[in-house]
Motif scaffolding. Structure first.
Motif, PDB file in Angstrom:
ATOM      1  N   ARG A 178      67.614  32.411  58.098  1.00 32.92           N
ATOM      2  CA  ARG A 178      66.358  32.157  57.395  1.00 32.92           C
ATOM      3  C   ARG A 178      65.648  33.477  57.142  1.00 32.92           C
ATOM      4  NH1 ARG A 178      64.207  26.627  58.149  1.00 32.92           N
ATOM      5  NH2 ARG A 178      65.438  25.614  56.550  1.00 32.92           N
ATOM      6  N   THR A 179      65.372  33.773  55.896  1.00 27.73           N
ATOM      7  CA  THR A 179      64.607  34.966  55.545  1.00 27.73           C
ATOM      8  C   THR A 179      63.619  34.590  54.455  1.00 27.73           C
ATOM      9  OG1 THR A 179      65.937  35.742  53.667  1.00 27.73           O
ATOM     10  CG2 THR A 179      66.747  36.280  55.873  1.00 27.73           C
ATOM     11  N   PHE A 180      62.777  35.546  54.055  1.00 24.49           N
ATOM     12  CA  PHE A 180      61.840  35.284  52.965  1.00 24.49           C
ATOM     13  C   PHE A 180      62.570  35.107  51.633  1.00 24.49           C
ATOM     14  CE2 PHE A 180      62.682  39.729  52.486  1.00 24.49           C
ATOM     15  CZ  PHE A 180      62.746  39.879  51.103  1.00 24.49           C
ATOM     16  N   SER A 181      63.818  35.539  51.576  1.00 28.69           N
ATOM     17  CA  SER A 181      64.553  35.628  50.303  1.00 28.69           C
ATOM     18  C   SER A 181      65.091  34.262  49.914  1.00 28.69           C
ATOM     19  CB  SER A 181      65.688  36.644  50.494  1.00 28.69           C
ATOM     20  OG  SER A 181      66.333  36.901  49.279  1.00 28.69           O
ATOM     21  N   HIS A 182      64.493  33.648  48.914  1.00 28.37           N
ATOM     22  CA  HIS A 182      64.730  32.241  48.641  1.00 28.37           C
ATOM     23  C   HIS A 182      65.575  31.956  47.420  1.00 28.37           C
ATOM     24  CE1 HIS A 182      61.942  29.708  51.357  1.00 28.37           C
ATOM     25  NE2 HIS A 182      62.527  30.694  52.004  1.00 28.37           N
TER      26      HIS A 182
END
Lengths: 330, 330, 330, 330
Positions: free
Chosen positions: B240-244
């Motif tokens: 899970r990262t900010f990169s969507h």
């Protein structure tokens, strides 16, 4: 909106469309193509009516662009953008390797590295003369002297030079020396610098900010494109995540996604993301497959020349396989 | 601590060391090797004195393990662990492809997919009979019926089966049918399930939790190892990262790093991370290079059989290049 | 869908609606309210037709629920859920402080802490008897013995007990002793455990997983609600981010957002997120304002009793201000 | 290193120490204090020998600074820095509220807002004349005209003005009009802009970059301090995380941690992080407790004037409680 012109359209047709766009207070960007000319329209706050343009002589179709980035979008340009660097091309499907030290330190260091990278098979030399550093007390680069040393290395090896510009004041100086001007991750949202880079006649290598979404990234490219410089090359270099086994998390999956929605070529830089010599070859092999044509690695700092030569040869062999099968698998 | 025995040590020597360990209230794990036998010691709250063991007959050396994970560490076992699945091996340097649908839906679907994956060249079939789903209102899998259908597909194709266990209550049932028992990302820190999996005689495929650090991940593996099951296979599946732009960010760089500090084999699952059919081949090509021997992909859901066949062939061709040059570049 | 009954509806009206729902293969959840009774409908794969229900006698309106979580949504229940714990209530607008050590270590430790927390003004005592630990070699809790010690502390102080259950096998045992059963962050997506907790008659305190989105979090709560247990209390405890000055990043803004879309009460746990004694009071003061009625803090481990007493008093004073002005500012 | 002078030290003592520092090729920063004068030393690549300075007349002690940021560290300055803005002070323990619209749009808008904020009790007016925007096609601000309108609003209300500078070219212009010059999150690592801001005689409000660690943030402040401007005010405004219920995750816990290691005052901006009017009051109440003296909120865009007045009053009441008890709880 993109206005696609008919094949045999005249100069007058083009001028008429351009005027019509400008009469609405908008900007017209002429996008010459192999088969057809198109005109990109930007500056409209909301959607435009295609009819108003399709009625004009010489116009084939007017296509709304749904993405917030316009000139960078595949809708605007379905073909891959190819950026010429010296006699070579970036984005034409071949492998292009950029290698070199993080910073230019002295005459011997950069010349030795350049010769080693050349014989290892690199396609361009990179090295920082102006360095954006987290601490004001760290080495900030040799400045103009570094640029002169890079130029000498280019003379000796024939390798084009990729080097970073960190502010508006020295951008012109960097562009005088560089074959490709790099905008670093920390400046990816320094919009005034991007606008200025958009007025250069040199290619711009734009690195993804460490917390930039794909949309942020392509909008940053759009700043350069919107000022008239179409020669933009993207570069993924790792993002900030909770995962701390490496300095940054290389987000390789941004490559196929960027290429779906955007026509610009995209590099990957495995050396800054991993921050560890051991992991670079593995990530370099990984990296360039999504984008079979490019790779950017860090030379001396990370890999010894012999390692570089073997890695680059391996990359070329894999590129051949991927290219051969690319249509089938896609 | 690892206690390495001398080459010609006797059974009595081994028993003596084991007793000495247990007398301290600690656990002794006998780790048989090709050249030498070692005994892993766990349970000590602080560092142990090597001398106490090096004095015993048959002991070559006693080596402290600095990592919080012990049995999983390279210090404990410098050789790569090879896990046998049917007649095949995972972690021996060859390519191993696991493919199949996310969930077993019905008899026809799983049989057709299995046959297609077999002819495309996959090495194992995966498919979920018990599915952990974010919503209680989503399909939770066919349960035992799904396991029976998987067994029939194995019979028809000879492909070993990889399938997930979601709780202690059904773990035994899953292990009866599966060749490899999968523990999913959502259960990576379900320590009671891991302990129970550590008592199985079947290999365990442990997927990285979506916010697990490398240390968390290897400590989860340690839970299985510590209960006596040495057949653990790791699997990176995206974090899970900010990169969507994709559902998860595939953290490929975890592979070379895990292999430096840990001897367990590691797979990569590109299909769940990207969540989009288009990006799977690119990430699959990328994925397996850091770890030239394995790849896990999602069959029907993501790729059509013909695409699978071409992708797997491409992966094998690249694996050959990487393997050939691996020593040179490392 | 929520079916809202008219004020004077009869038992027969209710039974008729319930049957109509079940005849469609769906589940009916009777939700008694102060003014009106409603029936929640779950299990439908797509939208339902309101007409089919609005035609039935006693039905006021049938309202589709747009969120993926149904029973947890504000659409289903516009009133705040109030959970009773002993003679006290959680979610009624008053401040409720849960305090205590991370783990029950021995009889003296837990009794002393309980007495100190009681005199400091805490409303409930928490302490772990079963502890999920990252490493298999860390202390896993006293188990049943810990539960017995907690019960004695309750007897001595009158404070209700909050303690964690880590698997299905011991959930029943924990529920026998606990006033509130905690499901920890690592088990937030252990759906089999959640389902079992949904069959308890005890309140469940569900901690947010360290990489759970708000939707994931509320869907986990939905697992408990869907099995028939309406007494769910949420708890934010920090998420995994790149920001490493503290162990976790306390995501306080999840509180007002959760309360907009969900009717369940929500606590904040500042002690695990910060991981540092110094930061706890600051975050505790911060924490409870978005949700003026609750706070959960870590006692002995983090704060000395005198510090606790002063902090709790400060929290009550602030709560009074916030409550007094809450309508005006909202 | 910080060189702390004795209480009665002479000008000659100070000059002698400064020379000794400069003779080593380092920089000396005189830091006048209430009780004692100190001299900060920067530019040394490694640790310095304290003896060399402690031997000089008038020197009390020479203390090495262990943090990578030097002038910003508590080791360098154990007292809180107080920044004067007009007749008011930031960082002296009182509450200081900055409010206003995101961008200056026209004369009426900014004048009306300024009057409303004034009567609601704000301490300063903020509003953007130069706006860094993700898209080149978004409104980039009124530029100089916006600054003139801000100056008129200051004249009418007496409120000092906080406004952003986005590049070196216009920094001087902004500083002419602003009482506090803001450097935005996107430019937090635009080091050339920071250096230039370090030469201003005006206070600088530095917003945390959306993926900046605390160390990155304080090193960015160090760039300003190192050029001679001691008037730096920090501002937390939310970070990029996987958690997408709000635009950014407000990382409130950075406040107590920053204040432990750094002496600069720190604001919190709840309006940009939440991006939703509903969540602003809750986060504003939360925000300022860790740092009882400041709050920054967004006026018209987010809150109606009446809401603002009530919120600010509530903040002052809470501030009084926190201040009253602060020593006891710490």
């Amino acid at each position: 909106m993109v206005i696609v012109m008919k094949k045999g359209c005249t100069r007058e047709d083009l001028a008429r469309v351009t005027s019509a766009v400008e009469d609405l207070g908008l900007r017209a960007h002429v996008l010459p193509g192999v088969d057809r000319t198109a005109i990109g329209v930007t500056g409209n706050p909301g959607p435009l009516d295609p009819d108003a343009f399709e009625r004009l002589p010489g116009v084939a179709r007017a296509i709304p662009v749904s993405q917030p980035f316009k000139l960078a979008s595949r809708e605007m340009n379905p073909n891959d953008t190819v950026v010429r660097v010296g006699k070579r091309a970036i984005g034409d499907g071949g492998l292009f390797v950029i290698a070199g030290p993080c910073a230019v330190e002295n005459a011997d260091q950069i010349m030795e590295t350049a010769l080693a990278m050349k014989s290892a098979g690199a396609d361009a030399l990179r090295g920082g003369a102006f360095k954006p550093r987290s601490s004001p007390y760290s080495f900030q680069g040799l400045g103009k002297e570094g640029l002169i040393l890079l130029a000498k290395a280019r003379e000796a090896t024939g390798l084009p030079i990729v080097t970073e510009a960190v502010d508006q004041a020295t951008l012109g100086l960097v562009a005088e020396f560089a074959d490709v001007v790099q905008i670093g991750a920390r400046n990816m949202q320094n919009y005034e610098l991007l606008k200025r880079a958009g007025k250069l006649a040199k290619p711009v290598l734009l690195k993804r900010g460490m917390s930039a979404t794909l949309e942020d990234f392509l909008l940053a490219a759009e700043y350069v494109l919107a000022e008239g410089n179409p020669h933009v090359i993207l570069c993924e270099r790792g993002i900030r995540t909770f995962s701390h086994h490496n300095r940054y998390t290389l987000d390789l999956s941004v490559v196929p996604t960027a290429r779906e929605v955007c026509h610009l070529p995209i590099f990957v830089d495995p050396s800054h993301a991993t921050g560890r010599r051991e992991a670079v070859p593995a990530m370099a092999r990984a990296e360039f497959h999504p984008s079979p044509d490019e790779a950017l690695s860090d030379g001396r700092q990370a890999l010894r020349p012999q390692q570089g030569a073997e890695l680059f040869a391996q990359l070329r062999a894999i590129a051949a396989i991927v290219a051969r099968k690319a249509e089938a698998v896609r």
